[in-house]
Design a protein around this motif. Sequence first.
Motif, short mmCIF file in Angstrom:
data_model
loop_
_atom_site.label_atom_id
_atom_site.label_comp_id
_atom_site.label_asym_id
_atom_site.label_seq_id
_atom_site.Cartn_x
_atom_site.Cartn_y
_atom_site.Cartn_z
N MET A 40 0.83 -1.20 0.00
CA MET A 40 0.00 0.00 0.00
C MET A 40 0.86 1.24 0.00
O MET A 40 0.56 2.23 -0.67
N ASP A 98 -0.17 2.65 -3.14
CA ASP A 98 -0.86 1.66 -3.97
C ASP A 98 -0.21 1.56 -5.35
O ASP A 98 -0.89 1.47 -6.37
N THR A 155 -5.57 -0.31 6.21
CA THR A 155 -4.14 -0.05 6.33
C THR A 155 -3.97 1.23 7.13
O THR A 155 -4.59 2.25 6.79
N ARG A 188 -0.79 -3.97 2.37
CA ARG A 188 -2.19 -3.59 2.62
C ARG A 188 -2.74 -4.35 3.82
O ARG A 188 -2.42 -5.51 4.06
#
Length: 249
Positions: free
Chosen positions: A10, A70, A197, A35
Amino acid sequence: MTEASTDAPMIRVSAVDKYFGSLRVLSDIDLEIPRGQVVVVLGPSGSGKSTLCRVLNRLEVATSGSILVDGVPLPEEGRALAELRADVGMVFQQFNLFAHKSIIDNVTLGPVKVRKLGRNEAREEGMRLLRRVGIADQAEKYPAQLSGGQQQRAAIARALAMRPKVMLFDEPTSALDPEMVSEVLEVMADLAEEGMTMLVVSHEMGFARRAAHRVLFMADGEIVEDTTPQQFFEQPESDRAKDFLGKIL
Ligand code: ADP
Ligand code: MG
């Protein structure tokens, strides 16, 4: 950012430096957060914890290095930056609610503006979030009419209304009266349990032990320890961490 690349962490921070003038506040930081991971960041005042949070959503711009959220590099400006800030929700010590807007308006403003939700839809979703953080009955009030704990829960609802991919919390309970700390930590622990997250700057050891997968200890702009909560609190390795724990425990 709409494209989700599911195999990327993430957050990926590589070789990040941040200077304020000649002061080096973040020194060659490398950090990957998968994540769903909940990371608690501790460290003495001035060690760079807030700056680390702020470079992740570009409230501060890193001097060098790269940051991917991401899988996507932080955008520099414009609509893409607004969308990044929606993806990376942030909750501050001082709540930062709009004082002249009702609680529900605080929560729906972003979704209407950035996510282009219709007013009714935004309101429905906003009320659902206020129920979730336990303050639906405060929706029409103004921030100053709420307790600190209620205001902070409103701030969390406001961030969640943007459907963030990750949530940053910078000392979310430090400005609260002691009896209001647990109601905020409770909401955060629920969020952690649901798989959000999270990067949480907090010295609340109970929260770290209960909700964190990982603890980072920062000193002088560096990540000095990166371990489990149990390991950190029971067997810290560095003298800096031992000294720090001696002061907060
Ligand atoms: P922490 O959150 O761990 O207390 P900060 O990230 O707020 O630490 O600050 C790290 C260092 O950077 C401190 O020395 C602080 O004074 C300095 N600093 C933070 N923000 C600024 C700024 N906008 N301008 C200049 N110096 C700053
Ligand atoms: Mg700080």
